[in-house]
Write a protein that holds these residues in place. Structure first.
Motif, PDB file in Angstrom:
ATOM      1  N   LEU A   1      -1.906   1.495 -12.512  1.00  0.00           N
ATOM      2  CA  LEU A   1      -2.224   1.865 -11.140  1.00  0.00           C
ATOM      3  C   LEU A   1      -3.604   1.350 -10.732  1.00  0.00           C
ATOM      4  O   LEU A   1      -3.773   0.794  -9.630  1.00  0.00           O
ATOM      5  CB  LEU A   1      -2.164   3.386 -11.001  1.00  0.00           C
ATOM      6  CG  LEU A   1      -2.285   3.948  -9.593  1.00  0.00           C
ATOM      7  CD1 LEU A   1      -1.113   3.503  -8.728  1.00  0.00           C
ATOM      8  CD2 LEU A   1      -2.361   5.476  -9.629  1.00  0.00           C
ATOM      9  N   GLU A   2      -4.592   1.527 -11.619  1.00  0.00           N
ATOM     10  CA  GLU A   2      -5.939   1.042 -11.304  1.00  0.00           C
ATOM     11  C   GLU A   2      -5.965  -0.480 -11.202  1.00  0.00           C
ATOM     12  O   GLU A   2      -6.698  -1.044 -10.379  1.00  0.00           O
ATOM     13  CB  GLU A   2      -6.923   1.518 -12.378  1.00  0.00           C
ATOM     14  CG  GLU A   2      -7.162   3.010 -12.375  1.00  0.00           C
ATOM     15  CD  GLU A   2      -7.581   3.527 -11.001  1.00  0.00           C
ATOM     16  OE1 GLU A   2      -8.510   2.944 -10.408  1.00  0.00           O
ATOM     17  OE2 GLU A   2      -6.972   4.507 -10.513  1.00  0.00           O
TER      18      GLU A   2
ATOM     19  N   LYS B   1      -7.706  -4.860  -3.670  1.00  0.00           N
ATOM     20  CA  LYS B   1      -9.061  -4.916  -3.125  1.00  0.00           C
ATOM     21  C   LYS B   1      -9.658  -6.310  -3.248  1.00  0.00           C
ATOM     22  O   LYS B   1     -10.280  -6.828  -2.313  1.00  0.00           O
ATOM     23  CB  LYS B   1      -9.944  -3.891  -3.838  1.00  0.00           C
ATOM     24  CG  LYS B   1     -11.377  -3.851  -3.324  1.00  0.00           C
ATOM     25  CD  LYS B   1     -12.190  -2.812  -4.078  1.00  0.00           C
ATOM     26  CE  LYS B   1     -13.642  -2.800  -3.590  1.00  0.00           C
ATOM     27  NZ  LYS B   1     -14.459  -1.799  -4.350  1.00  0.00           N
TER      28      LYS B   1
ATOM     29  N   LYS C   1      -4.612  -1.416  -7.748  1.00  0.00           N
ATOM     30  CA  LYS C   1      -5.587  -1.116  -6.692  1.00  0.00           C
ATOM     31  C   LYS C   1      -6.731  -2.132  -6.704  1.00  0.00           C
ATOM     32  O   LYS C   1      -7.179  -2.596  -5.648  1.00  0.00           O
ATOM     33  CB  LYS C   1      -6.135   0.300  -6.878  1.00  0.00           C
ATOM     34  CG  LYS C   1      -5.126   1.398  -6.578  1.00  0.00           C
ATOM     35  CD  LYS C   1      -5.752   2.781  -6.772  1.00  0.00           C
ATOM     36  CE  LYS C   1      -4.774   3.893  -6.413  1.00  0.00           C
ATOM     37  NZ  LYS C   1      -5.371   5.235  -6.619  1.00  0.00           N
TER      38      LYS C   1
ATOM     39  N   ARG D   1       0.830  -1.218   0.000  1.00  0.00           N
ATOM     40  CA  ARG D   1       0.000   0.000   0.000  1.00  0.00           C
ATOM     41  C   ARG D   1       0.861   1.263   0.000  1.00  0.00           C
ATOM     42  O   ARG D   1       0.521   2.256  -0.642  1.00  0.00           O
ATOM     43  CB  ARG D   1      -0.946  -0.029   1.196  1.00  0.00           C
ATOM     44  CG  ARG D   1      -2.042  -1.098   1.053  1.00  0.00           C
ATOM     45  CD  ARG D   1      -2.991  -1.126   2.238  1.00  0.00           C
ATOM     46  NE  ARG D   1      -4.103  -2.018   1.984  1.00  0.00           N
ATOM     47  CZ  ARG D   1      -4.077  -3.334   2.211  1.00  0.00           C
ATOM     48  NH1 ARG D   1      -2.977  -3.892   2.700  1.00  0.00           N
ATOM     49  NH2 ARG D   1      -5.134  -4.083   1.943  1.00  0.00           N
TER      50      ARG D   1
ATOM     51  N   GLU E   1       1.724   6.240  -7.335  1.00  0.00           N
ATOM     52  CA  GLU E   1       0.724   7.193  -7.807  1.00  0.00           C
ATOM     53  C   GLU E   1       1.318   8.600  -7.894  1.00  0.00           C
ATOM     54  O   GLU E   1       1.087   9.323  -8.879  1.00  0.00           O
ATOM     55  CB  GLU E   1      -0.489   7.181  -6.880  1.00  0.00           C
ATOM     56  CG  GLU E   1      -1.662   7.979  -7.390  1.00  0.00           C
ATOM     57  CD  GLU E   1      -2.941   7.697  -6.630  1.00  0.00           C
ATOM     58  OE1 GLU E   1      -4.022   8.020  -7.145  1.00  0.00           O
ATOM     59  OE2 GLU E   1      -2.858   7.144  -5.507  1.00  0.00           O
TER      60      GLU E   1
ATOM     61  N   VAL F   1       2.195   1.653  -3.545  1.00  0.00           N
ATOM     62  CA  VAL F   1       1.154   2.107  -4.475  1.00  0.00           C
ATOM     63  C   VAL F   1       0.961   3.615  -4.344  1.00  0.00           C
ATOM     64  O   VAL F   1       0.820   4.335  -5.350  1.00  0.00           O
ATOM     65  CB  VAL F   1      -0.168   1.357  -4.221  1.00  0.00           C
ATOM     66  CG1 VAL F   1      -1.314   2.003  -4.998  1.00  0.00           C
ATOM     67  CG2 VAL F   1      -0.035  -0.105  -4.616  1.00  0.00           C
ATOM     68  N   THR F   2       0.974   4.112  -3.104  1.00  0.00           N
ATOM     69  CA  THR F   2       0.856   5.561  -2.885  1.00  0.00           C
ATOM     70  C   THR F   2       2.026   6.307  -3.522  1.00  0.00           C
ATOM     71  O   THR F   2       1.847   7.339  -4.185  1.00  0.00           O
ATOM     72  CB  THR F   2       0.792   5.869  -1.378  1.00  0.00           C
ATOM     73  OG1 THR F   2      -0.327   5.202  -0.802  1.00  0.00           O
ATOM     74  CG2 THR F   2       0.660   7.366  -1.141  1.00  0.00           C
TER      75      THR F   2
END
Length: 594
Positions: A184-185, A192, A188, A155, A162, A158-159
């Protein structure tokens, strides 16, 4: 004056040597893509040479950093690029050998790049290609962290990714900015989907659990002389069109590859993992400190790896063509040693047929789409309706007949899985086919299509799957551990019943269980899959929401019902587990639980 010239000459030679090693390393690294993706020995020597050159290059830049800084103009991002290449080498070596220790080594190099901020000034170089290298580094690091279940770090990465994508887009307005946004999508969405059920600390923070095989999770087994086979080769194929994926790894592939690996061991003394100086300063690799699992490409690894490796060798294939799949199947079969078995796992959309009275079960009932795009899909499955010819992009049961010459264990996860129940045993070799349910209740259809198959989730983490179908979204850790004891009791009891069936067969001359199961049962991984299949079958048979034969899994040869799948002791444990989770109402009536 002579001494000064001598020093300059030495520095010049050092720079030339560095340039030579750098160019040689690039040539070898670029040559990796030309190596065959299948087989074993064709590529190991080349990998060994590549590792050797990169080790020399890494040591060289450490030992002569001051000279290279002043005379060559060595920049930190260039050091980071070397470290990134070594991380990639380890990751690809993990993919080719299935040894999770090398995954740890890839992580160590990638983590060192981030910790030392080697790419921190990449944006100031006014070079878009350098920014792309930095973005690719982040994507690769995220994949490795996902496989090692380092979700908190995932996580964070990923931040950071981005922010880097945003900076890259604002600075250069590149043509590929949409591609990076999609990456990126994709990440994410994958994260999830992966969190099917949350296990929580007392402070409500999630705990990340590993579902790789360990001594504590290996099912018990009463050994017999008939348990002769060991899993040696694996093909994991992911072709489901709408399933969450990242880096050519679908959710089903992600879960199954972990299920078929042992828990990696942390190595604090690996020579190359020491090379990036996690302990204060850049330390040189110590050649005398050899890791217990062998240096990549070394003679010792070549001689011993096949017999003593922890994990079976596996291939990961994302939407392969039929010809690619056949080549990898043939290679895996060829590589099988005596007493070895091959496992084929297929997660794919169905290719359906309308033939009502088939004369050829191998090709007339449809199959699985392997490399088909979603726009080819009709109503959730590929259609062969009204056609007299067969689809080139579908794998049919008949395509697997030649590979039944060797012990073969097949897992089919598809909405057309049952067509694989008619594969004949022409060659008398052990053969088992585990088939997913072809349908799920409407309440789960949208989720499982994107978040990963329910059947694969049962094979990966039985308790997670049971919680999921009972709408249990989170479980406190102490409660999870208590419920896990019921799962362990079920697996132990099911293992005992399988062994009991075999003993009864020998003593009474009654064939309760096919010999294929017994021969596969001695292998830790295959035994785990068989027993988790039993768990899945019993749970779905008792669950009120899964009505109809198409909502339960099948297997061929069939496992005995009275002596195993419908045995009262197994049903009783499931009822106890349901009561412990406070979801007893989801299950059919049965005896009161203690």
């Amino acid at each position: 004056m002579v001494k000064m010239e001598s020093t300059e000459e030495q520095d010049r030679k050092l720079v030339l040597e560095f340039c030579h090693l750098l160019e040689k390393s690039k040539q070898l690294f670029n040559g990796l893509r030309d190596l065959p993706q299948y087989g074993h020995r064709q590529w190991q020597a080349y990998f060994g040479r590549t590792f050797d050159v990169y080790t020399k290059l890494w040591k060289f830049q450490q030992q002569h950093r001051l000279v290279l800084d002043s005379k060559y103009g060595l920049k930190r991002w260039q050091i980071g690029e070397i470290a990134s290449k070594i991380g990639q080498l380890y990751y690809h070596y993990y993919l080719r050998t299935s040894e999770t220790n090398y995954l740890n080594e890839a992580y160590q190099f990638y983590a060192a790049i981030r910790g030392r901020a080697y790419y921190s000034r990449a944006a100031k170089e006014d070079r878009p290609d350098l920014m792309v290298k930095k973005l690719r580094y982040y994507a690769r690091f995220i994949v490795v962290c996902l496989l090692l279940k380092k979700m908190k770090l995932v996580r964070e990465l990923v931040t950071e990714l981005e922010k880097q994508i945003q900076e890259y887009t604002n600075t250069y307005e590149p043509e590929d900015h949409m591609e990076w946004s999609l990456v990126l999508e994709e990440i994410k969405g994958f994260i999830k989907a992966e969190a099917a059920v949350a296990v929580l600390h007392a402070d409500s923070n999630p705990i990340i659990l590993s579902h790789r095989l360990s001594p504590l999770t290996t099912p018990p087994c009463e050994r017999s002389p008939h348990m002769t086979l060991s899993l040696q080769e694996i093909l994991i194929v992911g072709s489901a069109c709408e399933q969450a994926k990242f880096s050519e790894l679908t959710m089903d592939m992600f879960r199954m590859l972990q299920t078929l690996e042992r828990e990696p061991t942390e190595s604090a003394t690996n020579p190359l993992s020491m090379a990036h100086g996690l302990h204060g300063h850049d330390a040189s690799p110590a050649a005398s400190r050899i890791p217990p699992y062998g240096v990549p490409g070394s003679k010792g690894y070549l001689e011993n790896g096949r017999n003593f490796r922890d994990n079976p060798h596996k291939y990961l294939l994302y939407k392969p063509s039929i010809s690619q799949l056949m080549v990898f199947l043939a290679s895996g079969t060829k590589e099988l040693p005596i007493g070895g078995a091959l496992l084929l796992y297929m997660s794919a959309d169905g290719c359906f047929s309308t033939t009502k009275h088939p004369e050829d079960y191998g090709y007339e009932l449809g199959g699985l789409g392997t490399s088909v795009k979603r726009d080819s899909v009709d109503g959730g499955g590929l259609s062969c309706r009204g056609k007299s010819y067969k689809e080139n992009h579908c794998l049919y049961p008949g395509d697997l007949y030649p590979f039944t010459r060797r012990p073969l264990f097949i897992i089919i996860d598809s909405d057309n899985s049952f067509v694989f129940q008619h594969i004949p045993r022409y060659f008398g070799q052990p053969l088992v086919v585990l088939m997913s349910p072809q349908d799920v209740p409407p309440a789960f259809q949208a989720d499982v299509q994107h978040h990963g198959s329910l059947f694969t989730l049962f094979l990966h983490s039985p308790l997670t799957a049971l919680c999921y179908i009972c709408n249990v979204g989170d479980v406190p850790i102490h409660h999870w551990e208590r419920c896990q004891t019921y799962v362990d009791r079920f697996i132990t009891e099911a293992s005992r019943l399988v062994t009991r069936c075999r003993i009864d067969e020998i003593e009474q001359g009654i064939g309760f269980i096919d010999s294929s199961y017994v021969q596969f049962f001695g292998d830790d991984f295959l035994r785990t899959l068989i027993l988790r299949f039993v768990f899945c079958d019993v749970v779905l048979r008792l669950h009120r929401g899964f009505r109809g034969r198409h909502m339960r899994p099948r297997c061929e040869p069939q496992l005995p019902a009275n002596e195993l799948l419908e045995h009262p002791s197994l049903s009783h444990i499931i009822f106890q587990l349901a009561s412990a989770l406070d979801v007893r109402g989801h299950f059919s009536e049965g005896p009161e639980c203690d």
